[in-house]
Design a protein around this motif. Sequence first.
Motif, mmCIF file in Angstrom:
data_model
loop_
_atom_site.group_PDB
_atom_site.id
_atom_site.type_symbol
_atom_site.label_atom_id
_atom_site.label_comp_id
_atom_site.label_asym_id
_atom_site.label_seq_id
_atom_site.Cartn_x
_atom_site.Cartn_y
_atom_site.Cartn_z
ATOM 1 N N LYS A 295 0.804 -1.216 0.000
ATOM 2 C CA LYS A 295 0.000 0.000 0.000
ATOM 3 C C LYS A 295 0.841 1.272 0.000
ATOM 4 C CE LYS A 295 -3.927 -2.265 2.246
ATOM 5 N NZ LYS A 295 -4.843 -2.295 3.426
ATOM 6 N N TRP A 296 2.096 1.168 0.446
ATOM 7 C CA TRP A 296 2.957 2.346 0.491
ATOM 8 C C TRP A 296 3.572 2.662 -0.879
ATOM 9 C CZ3 TRP A 296 3.922 -2.381 2.589
ATOM 10 C CH2 TRP A 296 4.983 -3.123 2.049
ATOM 11 N N VAL A 297 3.439 1.767 -1.836
ATOM 12 C CA VAL A 297 4.036 1.956 -3.156
ATOM 13 C C VAL A 297 3.079 2.726 -4.066
ATOM 14 C CG1 VAL A 297 4.936 0.790 -5.201
ATOM 15 C CG2 VAL A 297 5.405 -0.152 -2.926
ATOM 16 N N LYS A 298 3.549 3.854 -4.591
ATOM 17 C CA LYS A 298 2.712 4.669 -5.474
ATOM 18 C C LYS A 298 2.790 4.201 -6.925
ATOM 19 C CE LYS A 298 3.148 8.777 -2.557
ATOM 20 N NZ LYS A 298 3.633 10.186 -2.472
ATOM 21 N N THR A 299 3.973 3.826 -7.360
ATOM 22 C CA THR A 299 4.154 3.328 -8.729
ATOM 23 C C THR A 299 5.005 2.056 -8.671
ATOM 24 O OG1 THR A 299 6.134 4.709 -9.051
ATOM 25 C CG2 THR A 299 4.014 5.614 -9.777
ATOM 26 N N PRO A 300 4.748 1.106 -9.566
ATOM 27 C CA PRO A 300 5.494 -0.166 -9.559
ATOM 28 C C PRO A 300 6.920 0.005 -10.083
ATOM 29 C CG PRO A 300 3.965 -0.123 -11.394
ATOM 30 C CD PRO A 300 3.701 1.130 -10.609
ATOM 31 N N TYR A 301 7.827 0.424 -9.195
ATOM 32 C CA TYR A 301 9.203 0.741 -9.569
ATOM 33 C C TYR A 301 9.975 -0.464 -10.098
ATOM 34 C CZ TYR A 301 9.928 -1.253 -4.923
ATOM 35 O OH TYR A 301 9.916 -2.090 -3.833
ATOM 36 N N TRP A 302 9.477 -1.657 -9.873
ATOM 37 C CA TRP A 302 10.194 -2.880 -10.241
ATOM 38 C C TRP A 302 10.012 -3.258 -11.709
ATOM 39 C CZ3 TRP A 302 6.300 -2.469 -6.604
ATOM 40 C CH2 TRP A 302 5.023 -2.845 -7.025
ATOM 41 N N ARG A 303 9.057 -2.662 -12.383
ATOM 42 C CA ARG A 303 8.814 -3.035 -13.779
ATOM 43 C C ARG A 303 9.939 -2.545 -14.679
ATOM 44 N NH1 ARG A 303 2.239 -1.890 -14.038
ATOM 45 N NH2 ARG A 303 1.682 -3.637 -12.647
ATOM 46 N N LYS A 304 10.233 -3.299 -15.718
ATOM 47 C CA LYS A 304 11.368 -2.996 -16.591
ATOM 48 C C LYS A 304 11.182 -1.667 -17.310
ATOM 49 C CE LYS A 304 12.681 -7.829 -17.365
ATOM 50 N NZ LYS A 304 12.875 -8.919 -18.349
ATOM 51 N N ASP A 305 12.289 -0.931 -17.452
ATOM 52 C CA ASP A 305 12.246 0.339 -18.155
ATOM 53 C C ASP A 305 12.465 0.109 -19.652
ATOM 54 O OD1 ASP A 305 14.972 -0.128 -18.523
ATOM 55 O OD2 ASP A 305 15.606 1.386 -17.074
ATOM 56 N N ALA A 306 12.651 1.177 -20.401
ATOM 57 C CA ALA A 306 12.786 1.081 -21.861
ATOM 58 C C ALA A 306 14.011 0.268 -22.264
ATOM 59 C CB ALA A 306 12.848 2.479 -22.469
ATOM 60 N N GLU A 307 15.003 0.187 -21.375
ATOM 61 C CA GLU A 307 16.214 -0.578 -21.673
ATOM 62 C C GLU A 307 16.124 -2.014 -21.165
ATOM 63 O OE1 GLU A 307 19.370 1.648 -19.936
ATOM 64 O OE2 GLU A 307 19.410 3.129 -21.566
ATOM 65 N N GLY A 308 14.978 -2.370 -20.620
ATOM 66 C CA GLY A 308 14.801 -3.724 -20.115
ATOM 67 C C GLY A 308 15.408 -3.962 -18.745
ATOM 68 N N LYS A 309 15.712 -2.886 -18.023
ATOM 69 C CA LYS A 309 16.309 -3.010 -16.695
ATOM 70 C C LYS A 309 15.254 -2.761 -15.622
ATOM 71 C CE LYS A 309 20.807 -1.395 -18.351
ATOM 72 N NZ LYS A 309 21.817 -0.318 -18.274
ATOM 73 N N SER A 310 15.404 -3.478 -14.522
ATOM 74 C CA SER A 310 14.465 -3.334 -13.415
ATOM 75 C C SER A 310 15.206 -2.830 -12.185
ATOM 76 C CB SER A 310 13.806 -4.675 -13.096
ATOM 77 O OG SER A 310 12.962 -4.559 -11.981
ATOM 78 N N TRP A 311 14.560 -1.920 -11.449
ATOM 79 C CA TRP A 311 15.210 -1.269 -10.318
ATOM 80 C C TRP A 311 14.563 -1.669 -8.986
ATOM 81 C CZ3 TRP A 311 19.497 0.405 -12.305
ATOM 82 C CH2 TRP A 311 19.513 0.768 -13.655
ATOM 83 N N PHE A 312 14.231 -2.963 -8.861
ATOM 84 C CA PHE A 312 13.741 -3.481 -7.584
ATOM 85 C C PHE A 312 14.917 -3.623 -6.623
ATOM 86 C CE2 PHE A 312 14.393 -7.192 -10.401
ATOM 87 C CZ PHE A 312 15.387 -7.851 -9.701
ATOM 88 N N GLY A 313 14.623 -4.014 -5.392
ATOM 89 C CA GLY A 313 15.662 -4.093 -4.370
ATOM 90 C C GLY A 313 16.653 -5.217 -4.598
ATOM 91 N N ARG A 314 17.919 -4.888 -4.403
ATOM 92 C CA ARG A 314 18.995 -5.884 -4.464
ATOM 93 C C ARG A 314 20.020 -5.550 -3.392
ATOM 94 N NH1 ARG A 314 18.033 -4.407 -9.844
ATOM 95 N NH2 ARG A 314 17.563 -6.075 -11.335
ATOM 96 N N GLY A 315 20.654 -6.585 -2.821
ATOM 97 C CA GLY A 315 21.767 -6.356 -1.927
ATOM 98 C C GLY A 315 21.521 -6.790 -0.496
#
Length: 275
Positions: free
Chosen positions: A90-110
């Motif tokens: 519920k705290w997420v406004k936009t699905p940041y994990w979805r792939k961008d135009a370059e096919g990269k995803s910026w979900f959590g890692r590490g």
Amino acid sequence: MNRAAFYASVRSRTSGVFGTSLSEGQVDGTEAILNEAERRGTSLKQLAYILATAYHESAHTMQAVRETLAKTDDGAINALDKAWKAGKLKWVKTPYWRKDAEGKSWFGRGLVQITHKANYQKLGLIIGVDLVKDPSKALDLGTAVQILFEGMELGSFTGKSLRDYIVDGRADYEGARRIVNGTDKAALIAGYARAFEKALTDAGYKAVKPAAPGAEPTSAPPTPVTQVAPAPAIPAVQPTPEPPATPATIEQGPVPSGNWLSAFFIKLANLLKGA
């Protein structure tokens, strides 16, 4: 530092962390953090909270993991999409994990999971690794350890740093959660920090600041390290912990916050001076 004593402490039934045995991965990750702390001369209580943060953020694995503990990027994306559509994020406004135009995803890692492209770029600049070109590098244990220490020392995650809560013998372990993620699970992680503090104290951990290049040592060298052979010292192996019901995320905005940039330039200047 007597590492056998450290592991004996965290393996105690009453320690509050790990349980009575550690997996090989848990030992490897813990060793990497202890080695880096000794290299930097990190104080005991700051190290205790660093260990506690890694323990919590990695779902107790002490490894650099993908958000949701998925084995693949697509698996993480699918799991996050499913949780979001079910109303669990519920705290997420936009699905940041979805792939961008370059096919990269910026979900959590590490070990401390970084999200959003801007944060990958920021942390990559600080540690000297191009995480924008290849965000999966954040899953390399060595890289993840650097992100963990630099992010918490400089305040790069939220603008709050270790010095704001743990300095000169004072340790506000609950407040220190703001270094990473507000007050989320603050009391729980504080308990982990106290367990690691006891283990480090039992092990005789001493912070020895590294000498400047060419300078004579100003303090006694660290006590000999007693390495722990994983097999004989930690015979039992626990299965990988089940993922938490709600995926652990660090919801950071796309605009860098706090004074991380000024701290970064101060750090750079000190390195150039040989400090």
